[in-house]
Design an enzyme around this catalytic site. Structure first.
Site, mmCIF file in Angstrom:
data_model
loop_
_atom_site.group_PDB
_atom_site.id
_atom_site.type_symbol
_atom_site.label_atom_id
_atom_site.label_comp_id
_atom_site.label_asym_id
_atom_site.label_seq_id
_atom_site.Cartn_x
_atom_site.Cartn_y
_atom_site.Cartn_z
ATOM 1 N N HIS A 195 -1.509 -13.909 -5.190
ATOM 2 C CA HIS A 195 -0.885 -14.603 -4.068
ATOM 3 C C HIS A 195 -1.065 -13.720 -2.835
ATOM 4 C CE1 HIS A 195 0.792 -18.430 -5.106
ATOM 5 N NE2 HIS A 195 1.187 -17.959 -6.276
ATOM 6 N N ASP A 247 3.321 -18.063 -2.531
ATOM 7 C CA ASP A 247 4.437 -17.900 -3.471
ATOM 8 C C ASP A 247 5.768 -17.953 -2.708
ATOM 9 O OD1 ASP A 247 3.653 -15.540 -2.184
ATOM 10 O OD2 ASP A 247 4.124 -14.228 -3.874
ATOM 11 N N TYR A 288 -11.035 -29.339 6.959
ATOM 12 C CA TYR A 288 -9.701 -29.579 7.518
ATOM 13 C C TYR A 288 -9.767 -29.921 9.004
ATOM 14 C CZ TYR A 288 -8.352 -27.027 3.245
ATOM 15 O OH TYR A 288 -8.205 -26.605 1.959
ATOM 16 N N GLU A 335 10.244 -9.704 1.903
ATOM 17 C CA GLU A 335 11.096 -10.725 1.273
ATOM 18 C C GLU A 335 12.427 -10.925 1.997
ATOM 19 O OE1 GLU A 335 11.410 -8.777 -2.499
ATOM 20 O OE2 GLU A 335 9.964 -10.145 -3.442
#
Ligand code: NI
Length: 394
Positions: free
Chosen positions: A99, A104, A299, A374
């Protein structure tokens, strides 16, 4: 009205745990069986209804509010990259994938928002759709989800999504980056094969030389952006691969070129596609060679709704200080398939700047030592929950 920040803070450690668990099972493209199973189990625990799309590799969950109303979608991608992780983190991946783009964290933040919204669903006037998509990196998961109806039943009225890490250098850590229009570029691939005729390098008159022809084509392609497009309309045309030939005395039969085109609007994109074909055919024809030109529209440009972005910013100001909401001056040249959702539904995509560090160094996205901080994951969840509440109950 609940205090959104307090509610999300209560489950912050869960959000971090979900991110770490997902971090250990990175999967690629449109094949995410373990990731989908993990997220489905969490939704089961929360008591949220869902179904899968894209052959079981995408999840569409629905939280129905206590009263009828509009429907807002929150989108998170959940795919990883074929990179061998070198972070040394205790929860590092060991399966050869990584990741390395922070998806994630996206999935974990959406789970966090889902938990709080579901616990407070009685107070919502309308529905929340949770879109967990595969294949953002490659080959694109948003479009197949849309084709399979993820924006219908109930019809989605607005959509929100984010990217974490440090996608734009302009957005300092701890801030969120917003843009009221074009934010990320379209991302197309070009492939050109120049077909000549091989011969001995000492007798070029017997060849149709694809190498010198390729050189002319590459030079001419550089003039599309510099001479044919307004300077204030950003675009990139890069030839990134050239391949042909064997040694010093053979003129080969053909040469292959590959490259990328980036733009911020569909007119410029179509224009460049047409010009690449015309220029390549013209030059190869003049040089007696043939060519094959492929332009793969991948895209589209990612364009936020101005009105909805204003609404989002007002909502976000309840969560973060005004000065932490940064209006981006320049769009970024990277692509994102959230763009497909934003072509169909007004909404906004924003950047949550939370780069992490490994041994004191912050590594970029798609690096084997990429990491996120985090401690900001709860911010993403909180912004989602606040926006949903404001949008449905306005
Ligand atoms: Ni990404």
């Amino acid at each position: 009205m609940i205090n959104v920040l307090d509610e999300v803070k209560k489950i912050e450690s869960d959000i971090i745990k979900w991110r770490r668990d997902l971090h250990q099972i990175p999967e690629l493209n449109l094949e995410l069986p373990k990731t989908v199973k993990y997220i489905s189990e969490r939704l089961d625990e929360m008591g949220i209804e869902y179904h899968t799309l894209v052959e079981g590799n995408a999840i569409v969950a629905l939280i129905k509010g206590g009263q009828e109303g509009k429907t807002i979608a929150i989108r998170a991608d959940m795919d990883a990259l074929p990179i061998r992780e070198e972070t040394g983190l205790v929860f590092a991946s060991t399966n050869g994938n990584m990741h390395a783009c922070g998806h994630d964290g996206h999935a974990a933040m959406l789970l966090g928002a889902a938990k709080v919204l579901n616990d407070n669903r009685e107070s919502l006037k309308g529905n929340v759709k949770l879109l967990f998509q595969p294949g953002e990196e490659y080959p694109g998961g948003a479009l197949p989800m849309i084709e399979e109806g993820c924006l219908e039943n109930p019809k989605v009225d607005a959509i929100i999504g984010l990217h974490e890490g440090k996608i734009s250098k302009d957005v300092e850590k701890g801030k969120i980056g917003v843009s009221y229009g074009p934010m990320m570029a379209s991302m197309d691939r070009i492939f050109i094969k120049i077909k000549g005729k091989g011969s001995h390098g000492a007798y070029p008159e017997e060849s149709v030389d694809p190498i010198s022809t390729a050189a002319e084509v590459i030079s001419a392609l550089q003039r599309v952006v510099s001479r044919e497009i307004k300077a204030v309309d950003p675009a990139v045309l890069s030839v990134t691969r050239i391949q042909g030939g064997f040694n010093q005395n053979i003129i080969p039969d053909d040469v292959e070129l590959e490259g990328t085109v980036r733009t911020f609007n569909n007119e410029t994109r179509q224009f460049i596609a047409r010009r690449i074909e015309k220029i390549t055919k013209g030059i190869t024809g003049a040089m007696r060679a043939d060519c094959e030109v492929q332009y793969d529209f991948k895209y589209p440009p990612l364009i936020n709704s101005e009105e909805f972005t204003r609404f989002f910013v007002e909502s976000a100001k309840k969560i973060v200080p005004d000065e932490d909401i940064y209006e981006m001056k320049d769009p970024v040249m990277g692509g994102e398939d959230m763009a497909y959702f934003l072509e169909k539904v007004p909404g906004t995509f924003f950047f949550l700047s939370n780069p992490g560090e490994i041994d004191g160094v912050s590594y970029p996205h798609h690096n084997s030592k990429f990491d996120i901080d985090e401690n900001y994951l709860y911010v993403g969840s909180t912004l989602f929950v606040q926006l949903v509440m404001d949008f449905l109950n306005k």
